[in-house]
Scaffold this motif. Structure first.
Motif, mmCIF file in Angstrom:
data_model
loop_
_atom_site.group_PDB
_atom_site.id
_atom_site.type_symbol
_atom_site.label_atom_id
_atom_site.label_comp_id
_atom_site.label_asym_id
_atom_site.label_seq_id
_atom_site.Cartn_x
_atom_site.Cartn_y
_atom_site.Cartn_z
ATOM 1 N N PRO A 50 0.820 -1.209 0.000
ATOM 2 C CA PRO A 50 0.000 0.000 0.000
ATOM 3 C C PRO A 50 0.857 1.264 0.000
ATOM 4 O O PRO A 50 1.794 1.391 0.786
ATOM 5 C CB PRO A 50 -0.806 -0.133 1.309
ATOM 6 C CG PRO A 50 -0.911 -1.616 1.522
ATOM 7 C CD PRO A 50 0.423 -2.148 1.073
ATOM 8 N N GLY A 51 0.528 2.166 -0.908
ATOM 9 C CA GLY A 51 1.259 3.421 -1.017
ATOM 10 C C GLY A 51 2.372 3.420 -2.034
ATOM 11 O O GLY A 51 2.941 4.475 -2.342
ATOM 12 N N ARG A 52 2.697 2.258 -2.603
ATOM 13 C CA ARG A 52 3.825 2.170 -3.536
ATOM 14 C C ARG A 52 3.563 2.986 -4.803
ATOM 15 O O ARG A 52 2.455 3.020 -5.333
ATOM 16 C CB ARG A 52 4.092 0.713 -3.886
ATOM 17 C CG ARG A 52 5.239 0.505 -4.873
ATOM 18 C CD ARG A 52 5.445 -0.974 -5.138
ATOM 19 N NE ARG A 52 6.261 -1.599 -4.114
ATOM 20 C CZ ARG A 52 6.191 -2.890 -3.776
ATOM 21 N NH1 ARG A 52 5.305 -3.686 -4.372
ATOM 22 N NH2 ARG A 52 6.982 -3.378 -2.843
ATOM 23 N N THR A 53 4.601 3.630 -5.286
ATOM 24 C CA THR A 53 4.553 4.402 -6.527
ATOM 25 C C THR A 53 5.532 3.811 -7.538
ATOM 26 O O THR A 53 6.382 2.984 -7.198
ATOM 27 C CB THR A 53 4.952 5.866 -6.286
ATOM 28 O OG1 THR A 53 6.347 5.914 -5.941
ATOM 29 C CG2 THR A 53 4.133 6.502 -5.173
ATOM 30 N N PHE A 54 5.445 4.285 -8.764
ATOM 31 C CA PHE A 54 6.448 3.915 -9.751
ATOM 32 C C PHE A 54 7.820 4.472 -9.363
ATOM 33 O O PHE A 54 8.822 3.768 -9.457
ATOM 34 C CB PHE A 54 6.081 4.453 -11.133
ATOM 35 C CG PHE A 54 5.229 3.537 -11.961
ATOM 36 C CD1 PHE A 54 5.639 2.250 -12.259
ATOM 37 C CD2 PHE A 54 4.016 3.976 -12.478
ATOM 38 C CE1 PHE A 54 4.870 1.403 -13.043
ATOM 39 C CE2 PHE A 54 3.229 3.144 -13.268
ATOM 40 C CZ PHE A 54 3.654 1.855 -13.543
ATOM 41 N N ALA A 55 7.856 5.735 -8.955
ATOM 42 C CA ALA A 55 9.178 6.362 -8.817
ATOM 43 C C ALA A 55 9.235 7.527 -7.841
ATOM 44 O O ALA A 55 10.184 8.312 -7.893
ATOM 45 C CB ALA A 55 9.655 6.831 -10.191
ATOM 46 N N PHE A 56 8.263 7.650 -6.935
ATOM 47 C CA PHE A 56 8.246 8.793 -6.032
ATOM 48 C C PHE A 56 8.408 8.360 -4.578
ATOM 49 O O PHE A 56 7.566 7.627 -4.055
ATOM 50 C CB PHE A 56 6.943 9.582 -6.169
ATOM 51 C CG PHE A 56 6.761 10.224 -7.511
ATOM 52 C CD1 PHE A 56 7.510 11.341 -7.864
ATOM 53 C CD2 PHE A 56 5.850 9.713 -8.417
ATOM 54 C CE1 PHE A 56 7.351 11.929 -9.108
ATOM 55 C CE2 PHE A 56 5.683 10.300 -9.662
ATOM 56 C CZ PHE A 56 6.434 11.416 -10.011
ATOM 57 N N PRO A 57 9.466 8.813 -3.880
ATOM 58 C CA PRO A 57 9.527 8.626 -2.437
ATOM 59 C C PRO A 57 8.407 9.453 -1.801
ATOM 60 O O PRO A 57 8.192 10.607 -2.190
ATOM 61 C CB PRO A 57 10.902 9.184 -2.049
ATOM 62 C CG PRO A 57 11.657 9.307 -3.336
ATOM 63 C CD PRO A 57 10.637 9.529 -4.395
ATOM 64 N N HIS A 64 10.627 4.400 0.973
ATOM 65 C CA HIS A 64 10.487 3.043 0.417
ATOM 66 C C HIS A 64 9.238 2.873 -0.427
ATOM 67 O O HIS A 64 9.048 1.827 -1.046
ATOM 68 C CB HIS A 64 10.495 2.006 1.544
ATOM 69 C CG HIS A 64 9.391 2.173 2.530
ATOM 70 N ND1 HIS A 64 9.301 3.248 3.398
ATOM 71 C CD2 HIS A 64 8.305 1.402 2.795
ATOM 72 C CE1 HIS A 64 8.227 3.134 4.151
ATOM 73 N NE2 HIS A 64 7.593 2.031 3.796
ATOM 74 N N MET A 65 8.379 3.895 -0.479
ATOM 75 C CA MET A 65 7.224 3.820 -1.371
ATOM 76 C C MET A 65 7.634 3.923 -2.842
ATOM 77 O O MET A 65 6.884 3.519 -3.725
ATOM 78 C CB MET A 65 6.217 4.929 -1.038
ATOM 79 C CG MET A 65 5.517 4.734 0.292
ATOM 80 S SD MET A 65 4.599 3.175 0.371
ATOM 81 C CE MET A 65 5.346 2.423 1.801
ATOM 82 N N ASP A 66 8.816 4.464 -3.108
ATOM 83 C CA ASP A 66 9.382 4.430 -4.457
ATOM 84 C C ASP A 66 9.673 2.971 -4.775
ATOM 85 O O ASP A 66 10.548 2.349 -4.165
ATOM 86 C CB ASP A 66 10.668 5.267 -4.474
ATOM 87 C CG ASP A 66 11.359 5.283 -5.833
ATOM 88 O OD1 ASP A 66 11.111 4.386 -6.664
ATOM 89 O OD2 ASP A 66 12.175 6.196 -6.055
ATOM 90 N N GLY A 67 8.945 2.406 -5.735
ATOM 91 C CA GLY A 67 8.995 0.969 -5.958
ATOM 92 C C GLY A 67 10.200 0.459 -6.709
ATOM 93 O O GLY A 67 10.335 -0.758 -6.886
ATOM 94 N N ARG A 68 11.098 1.332 -7.130
ATOM 95 C CA ARG A 68 12.187 0.880 -7.996
ATOM 96 C C ARG A 68 13.137 -0.088 -7.286
ATOM 97 O O ARG A 68 13.508 -1.118 -7.853
ATOM 98 C CB ARG A 68 12.939 2.084 -8.565
ATOM 99 C CG ARG A 68 12.118 2.847 -9.607
ATOM 100 C CD ARG A 68 12.819 4.106 -10.079
ATOM 101 N NE ARG A 68 12.868 5.113 -9.025
ATOM 102 C CZ ARG A 68 13.349 6.342 -9.206
ATOM 103 N NH1 ARG A 68 13.829 6.693 -10.403
ATOM 104 N NH2 ARG A 68 13.360 7.214 -8.205
#
Length: 212
Positions: A50-57, A64-68
């Protein structure tokens, strides 16, 4: 038995719609990766955060929400896999990121670079990335302010993700073609939508991918 890695955010994790931000957040039992795995008779690895993005902290939920980095961790801690679904882009549309569809798709392109790299393909003996455009976020309920402007952006994001997949010759599926986000919060999927998406992806994957 083939293995499918499902990489995504709360709509892969299975978080149910919320009517109050302070209430405990439930997880659907019949979430779409579970339904899909049962119907395909494949092993499923669930990697939804939950909260994960493609590329945004995220300034509130953490870097860690930046999924890279998470993508590398998932690909190197599981496998060999035969396919990966990537369904992200909802949280990238949060107001505080102020990201354009082009910004969001630039992040998605990195995921395809990683998945299609010689290193990762060799590590898993070859696998198919499946890019899924998420159901459209809608300004509604307790999350409306957090996703202000997403209504106008969502279709453009889906269109841009399809164009990226086409340009990279990657399998693409638009979740919004079969489901909608729930009217309670406009972001998450209810259990019926999870089941519908799992069923739709089952038919789609059988038609597109035939792992040995």
């Amino acid at each position: 038995m083939p293995t499918l890695l499902c990489f995504g955010d709360s709509n892969t994790y299975g978080m149910l719609p919320i009517s109050d931000r302070d209430l405990p957040r439930e997880r659907a039992a019949r979430r779409w990766p579970v339904v899909l795995g049962e119907k395909l008779k494949w092993d499923i690895v669930e990697e939804g955060l939950p909260g994960r993005t493609f590329a945004f902290p995220c300034p509130t939920m953490g870097p860690h929400m930046d999924g890279r980095v998470g993508l590398f961790i998932a690909l190197e801690s599981h496998g060999p896999i035969d396919a990966i679904t990537i369904m992200l882009g909802t949280n990238d549309q949060k107001t505080h990121f102020d990201a354009s569809p082009e910004d969001i798709v630039a992040g998605a392109s990195f995921y395809l670079d990683v998945c299609l790299s010689e290193e990762m393909q060799a590590r898993h003996g070859g696998f198919e990335p499946i890019l899924i455009a998420p159901p459209h976020p809608v300004e509604r309920g307790p999350l409306a302010e957090e996703f202000r402007g997403a209504d106008a952006k969502a279709k453009a994001v889906s269109k841009a993700l399809k164009e990226l997949a086409d340009a990279r010759d990657v399998t693409f599926f638009d979740a919004a073609s079969v489901i909608e986000t729930d009217q309670v919060d406009g972001i998450h999927m209810n259990e019926a939508s999870h089941i519908a998406l799992g069923n739709a992806l089952h038919a789609f994957i059988l038609s597109e991918i035939s792992p040995e």
